[in-house]
Design a protein around this motif. Structure first.
Motif, short mmCIF file in Angstrom:
data_model
loop_
_atom_site.label_atom_id
_atom_site.label_comp_id
_atom_site.label_asym_id
_atom_site.label_seq_id
_atom_site.Cartn_x
_atom_site.Cartn_y
_atom_site.Cartn_z
N TRP A 23 0.84 -1.19 0.00
CA TRP A 23 0.00 0.00 0.00
C TRP A 23 0.88 1.24 0.00
CZ3 TRP A 23 -4.93 -0.31 -1.15
CH2 TRP A 23 -5.62 -1.49 -0.91
N ARG A 24 0.71 2.07 -1.06
CA ARG A 24 1.51 3.27 -1.23
C ARG A 24 0.61 4.51 -1.16
NH1 ARG A 24 6.78 1.41 -0.83
NH2 ARG A 24 7.08 -0.38 -2.23
N PRO A 25 1.08 5.59 -0.50
CA PRO A 25 0.29 6.83 -0.49
C PRO A 25 0.28 7.48 -1.87
CG PRO A 25 2.41 7.19 0.54
CD PRO A 25 2.33 5.72 0.28
N VAL A 26 -0.75 8.27 -2.12
CA VAL A 26 -0.89 8.96 -3.40
C VAL A 26 -0.66 10.45 -3.17
CG1 VAL A 26 -2.43 9.47 -5.34
CG2 VAL A 26 -2.54 7.23 -4.20
N CYS A 27 0.28 11.02 -3.93
CA CYS A 27 0.58 12.44 -3.80
C CYS A 27 -0.59 13.28 -4.32
CB CYS A 27 1.85 12.79 -4.58
SG CYS A 27 3.34 11.98 -3.97
N GLY A 28 -0.69 14.48 -3.77
CA GLY A 28 -1.79 15.36 -4.17
C GLY A 28 -1.77 15.69 -5.65
N GLY A 29 -0.59 15.76 -6.25
CA GLY A 29 -0.50 16.08 -7.67
C GLY A 29 -1.13 15.03 -8.56
N ALA A 30 -1.18 13.77 -8.10
CA ALA A 30 -1.77 12.69 -8.90
C ALA A 30 -3.29 12.71 -8.85
CB ALA A 30 -1.25 11.35 -8.43
N LEU A 31 -3.88 13.49 -7.92
CA LEU A 31 -5.34 13.53 -7.78
C LEU A 31 -5.90 14.93 -8.00
CD1 LEU A 31 -5.85 11.22 -4.65
CD2 LEU A 31 -6.37 10.68 -7.03
N LYS A 32 -5.20 15.72 -8.79
CA LYS A 32 -5.70 17.07 -9.07
C LYS A 32 -6.97 17.04 -9.92
CE LYS A 32 -1.40 19.70 -8.70
NZ LYS A 32 -0.43 20.56 -9.43
N ASP A 33 -7.04 16.09 -10.81
CA ASP A 33 -8.20 16.01 -11.70
C ASP A 33 -9.42 15.52 -10.93
OD1 ASP A 33 -9.99 15.74 -13.74
OD2 ASP A 33 -8.73 14.42 -14.98
N PRO A 34 -10.52 16.29 -10.89
CA PRO A 34 -11.74 15.85 -10.18
C PRO A 34 -12.28 14.53 -10.72
CG PRO A 34 -11.87 18.18 -10.70
CD PRO A 34 -10.68 17.66 -11.42
N ASN A 35 -12.09 14.25 -12.03
CA ASN A 35 -12.57 12.99 -12.58
C ASN A 35 -11.81 11.79 -11.98
OD1 ASN A 35 -14.48 14.18 -14.33
ND2 ASN A 35 -12.88 14.60 -15.86
N THR A 36 -10.53 11.98 -11.71
CA THR A 36 -9.77 10.91 -11.06
C THR A 36 -10.27 10.69 -9.64
OG1 THR A 36 -7.82 11.53 -12.38
CG2 THR A 36 -7.45 10.13 -10.46
N GLN A 37 -10.61 11.76 -8.94
CA GLN A 37 -11.17 11.64 -7.60
C GLN A 37 -12.51 10.89 -7.63
OE1 GLN A 37 -11.41 15.51 -5.76
NE2 GLN A 37 -9.28 16.04 -6.24
N ASN A 38 -13.36 11.24 -8.59
CA ASN A 38 -14.65 10.55 -8.71
C ASN A 38 -14.46 9.07 -9.00
OD1 ASN A 38 -16.12 12.91 -8.24
ND2 ASN A 38 -16.16 13.44 -10.43
N LEU A 39 -13.44 8.76 -9.83
CA LEU A 39 -13.18 7.36 -10.16
C LEU A 39 -12.80 6.57 -8.92
CD1 LEU A 39 -12.89 5.14 -12.29
CD2 LEU A 39 -10.53 5.93 -12.67
N PHE A 40 -11.99 7.17 -8.05
CA PHE A 40 -11.62 6.50 -6.80
C PHE A 40 -12.86 6.20 -5.97
CE2 PHE A 40 -7.22 7.26 -7.61
CZ PHE A 40 -6.51 6.46 -6.73
N CYS A 41 -13.75 7.18 -5.80
CA CYS A 41 -14.95 6.98 -4.98
C CYS A 41 -15.88 5.93 -5.60
CB CYS A 41 -15.69 8.31 -4.81
SG CYS A 41 -14.84 9.49 -3.72
N ARG A 42 -16.06 5.94 -6.92
CA ARG A 42 -16.92 4.96 -7.56
C ARG A 42 -16.35 3.55 -7.43
NH1 ARG A 42 -17.12 8.78 -11.84
NH2 ARG A 42 -15.81 7.39 -13.11
N THR A 43 -15.03 3.43 -7.54
CA THR A 43 -14.41 2.11 -7.40
C THR A 43 -14.68 1.52 -6.03
OG1 THR A 43 -12.65 2.78 -8.94
CG2 THR A 43 -12.22 0.87 -7.54
N LEU A 44 -14.74 2.35 -5.00
CA LEU A 44 -14.98 1.89 -3.62
C LEU A 44 -16.47 1.81 -3.29
CD1 LEU A 44 -12.19 3.97 -1.83
CD2 LEU A 44 -12.17 1.51 -2.27
N GLY A 45 -17.35 2.18 -4.23
CA GLY A 45 -18.79 2.16 -3.97
C GLY A 45 -19.22 3.25 -3.03
#
Length: 623
Positions: free
Chosen positions: A53-75
């Motif tokens: 398990w690796r932490p994700v830097c803030g720069g990798a989650l700047k895109d709101p679509n990437t953030q939404n994808l994370f939440c949808r993957t976790l239900g």
């Protein structure tokens, strides 16, 4: 290298000698996300990469679509908001590239880049997030409530036991369970729609794994008390560096609103906003990092974790016991104090209004009404550079308490805050003239000192000499007498030496003649002694063979024809000083016919001698 839609069958292979590093393959479908926290659908973003398990830097989650994808993957619905979580220098996901973000509900179409770099990880909260907290108590005790979709609901005691209580205390980072039980219902309370039961649940990450979609039938509030209440302290009571459970706090993820939570938990009123000039952190040492949510009303309820700190340490200033004073009596530079400790000088953006000046003079007590700045004051001028000052006075409209007008920030672009009231009495500053060196006075002083030292030396010298004369006993020859006597002796000695020198060396015959005279004189003395002392006869003794070495020390026995025996001393004993080459002389013993009485000390008669008719001792005769 092959095209994206190619296969390894189209590749050519080259055999190597084993000197290169092995190749690793990470398939895009192997990336799995999670939100690490005790909450549901909210927490620190992490990705499973190469089975770690690796932490994700803030720069990798700047895109709101990437953030939404994370939440949808976790239900967990869509992303609600993201915040900075912590700053670290470890292996982390520095970049993520995903295709068709809006058409997928997983990370299969994403590629991740792993590298070791200093970055700030991200905390993500999804729309379906649920958070459990404690209310109406301390950080680790109180009624259990759920925060979801901006609402708060009470948790029913139904289904709760020691097992569930232990799990919740662990999620809240509050240690072991003390007690769990029901409490009376508060009027107007709204209960959470589900109940909780951890029986038969395996590998539960948090208490939410024990949630059951069963509405509560009992309307009793759940009360819980845990053992690990955190200890929050400020170094100087109402202000200073912050410690939680004895560990200092890093300010890299610290928000100014957290300071208010500290003061509220300590019951020190509100916090003075802004950051102070805090001490730097020590490299390589672990410090606490704090991350608070909206529902955390005390600092002990916030999430905490230990990591090295790349920033500075946290200091908090609370408004309780804050007071104001002035540099002079009823006026001058405004200063702040925390309890009884001096807190520094105050600055402001613009001068206080008349209303605030009146309130300020009232707080100074006995200073009357505010007045204009005196034209002539003998006080020190205000400094031009006040960038080191860190207390700013700025009161918003309607704020009547000056304690809530303070903030902690630099005064570099502001002016010193000052006020003057009726009772103003300036502090007079007396300037001292620079000291001038008088060379003439120094020279005269040194001269007098030398003269005094010489006089003291002479006085001590005379005193020592006089004291030494007094210590001689009466009749003791003084030094000049000794010298005089010594001179006379030397004069006599010199005359004797002259006589000896004039006579020359005496001949050997003269020396022998003088020695003979001395010998005859010695014999005459012996004869005289013999006449005065009678001889006492001694019996003849058998010579001891062991005494042969001392024969010369015994008395020599002389026997006459009539049988009488006499003893005389060995004449050799009287001639130790005579030279060996002189001829020996004989000694004649005189025999007196008249009887003499034996000395009183010879009263005991030897056993081998008898008393004769004439009174003399004679050898015994055989009967």
């Amino acid at each position: 290298m092959v095209e994206e839609d190619g296969s390894l069958s189209k590749c050519s292979y080259v055999k190597n000698d084993g000197s290169c590093d092995p190749a690793y393959v990470v398939c895009s479908g192997s990336l799995k996300p999670r939100l690490k926290s005790s909450d549901y659908c909210s927490g620190k973003v992490e990705v499973n990469y190469e089975n770690q398990w690796r932490p994700v830097c803030g720069g990798a989650l700047k895109d709101p679509n990437t953030q939404n994808l994370f939440c949808r993957t976790l239900g967990c619905g869509e992303a609600a908001r993201s915040t900075d979580y912590e700053r670290s220098n470890s292996m982390a996901i520095s970049a993520m590239t995903c295709k068709n973000l809006t058409q997928h509900n997983d990370l299969k179409e994403c590629k991740a880049s792993l590298e070791q770099k200093a970055c700030t990880s991200t905390s993500l909260q999804c729309s379906n997030s649920k958070k459990m907290a404690l209310a109406a108590g301390n950080a680790c005790s109180g009624f259990v409530v759920v925060h979801s979709e901006g609402k708060q609901a009470q948790v029913s005691y139904q289904g709760w036991s020691k097992l569930e209580g232990e799990k919740l205390c662990k999620d809240l980072d509050c240690g072991r369970l003390v007690k769990v039980g029901p409490n009376d219902t508060i009027a107007g309370s709204e209960f959470w729609s589900n109940t909780f039961n951890c029986t038969g649940v395996e590998d539960e990450e948090n208490i939410w794994a024990c949630e059951k979609p069963v509405p509560p039938s009992k309307k009793e509030l759940l009360y819980i008390e845990c053992k690990g209440e955190p200890t929050v302290q400020l170094k100087k009571k109402c202000h200073g560096s912050l410690t939680i459970d004895g560990m200092e706090v890093c300010d890299t993820s610290w928000d100014t609103t957290y300071s208010a939570k500290v003061c509220q938990q300590l019951k020190y009123s509100n916090a003075i906003p802004g950051k102070a000039n805090n001490s730097p952190a020590i490299g390589g040492k672990n410090y606490l990092h704090v991350h608070c949510e909206e529902h955390h009303h005390k600092i002990g309820q916030c999430n905490r974790f230990k990591e090295p700190c790349s920033g500075r340490l946290v200091s908090v200033y609370c408004t309780k016991n804050v007071s104001f004073t002035t540099a002079e009596r009823c006026g001058g530079q405004i200063e702040v104090r925390y309890d009884t400790e001096y807190g520094g000088k105050v600055c402001y953006d613009e001068e206080l209004t008349l209303e605030y000046k009146e309130r300020f003079c009232e707080q100074l007590k006995g200073c009357g009404k505010p007045i204009d700045t005196p034209k002539e004051t003998k006080t020190e001028p205000f400094p031009k550079d006040i960038s080191e000052w860190t207390t700013v006075l700025s009161c918003p409209a309607g704020q009547k308490d000056f304690r809530y007008c303070l903030s902690r920030e630099s005064c570099s672009d502001k002016t010193p805050a000052k006020i003057y009231c009726d009772g103003y009495k300036p502090r007079v500053i007396i300037k001292k003239e620079p000291f001038k060196v008088n060379v003439l006075a120094i020279v005269l002083g040194l001269g007098l000192f030398l003269i005094l030292a010489i006089v003291i030396f002479i006085f001590v010298r005379v005193y020592i000499i006089r004291k030494s004369f007094k210590t001689f006993p009466p009749g003791f020859p003084l030094r000049h007498d000794v010298e005089r006597d010594s001179g006379e002796f030397e004069e006599l000695h010199s005359k004797e030496m002259e006589n000896t020198g004039s006579g020359g060396i005496r001949s050997e015959s003269e020396v022998l003649t003088e020695n003979d005279k001395r010998s005859l004189s010695s014999y005459d003395d012996i004869d005289k002694v013999s006449e005065l002392e009678p001889l006492t006869s001694r019996p003849s003794t058998t010579e001891d063979p062991h005494d042969s070495g001392v024969q010369d020390n015994k008395l020599e026995q002389i026997t006459k024809e009539d049988g009488e025996t006499y003893e005389v001393d060995d004449p050799q004993e009287n001639y130790d000083d005579i030279e060996a080459d002189l001829e020996p002389t004989q000694t004649t013993a005189e025999v007196h016919d008249s009887p003499r009485n034996a000395p009183e000390c010879s009263t005991n008669t030897p056993p081998d001698l008898v008393l004769g008719d004439d009174g003399y001792l004679v050898p015994g005769q055989d009967e």
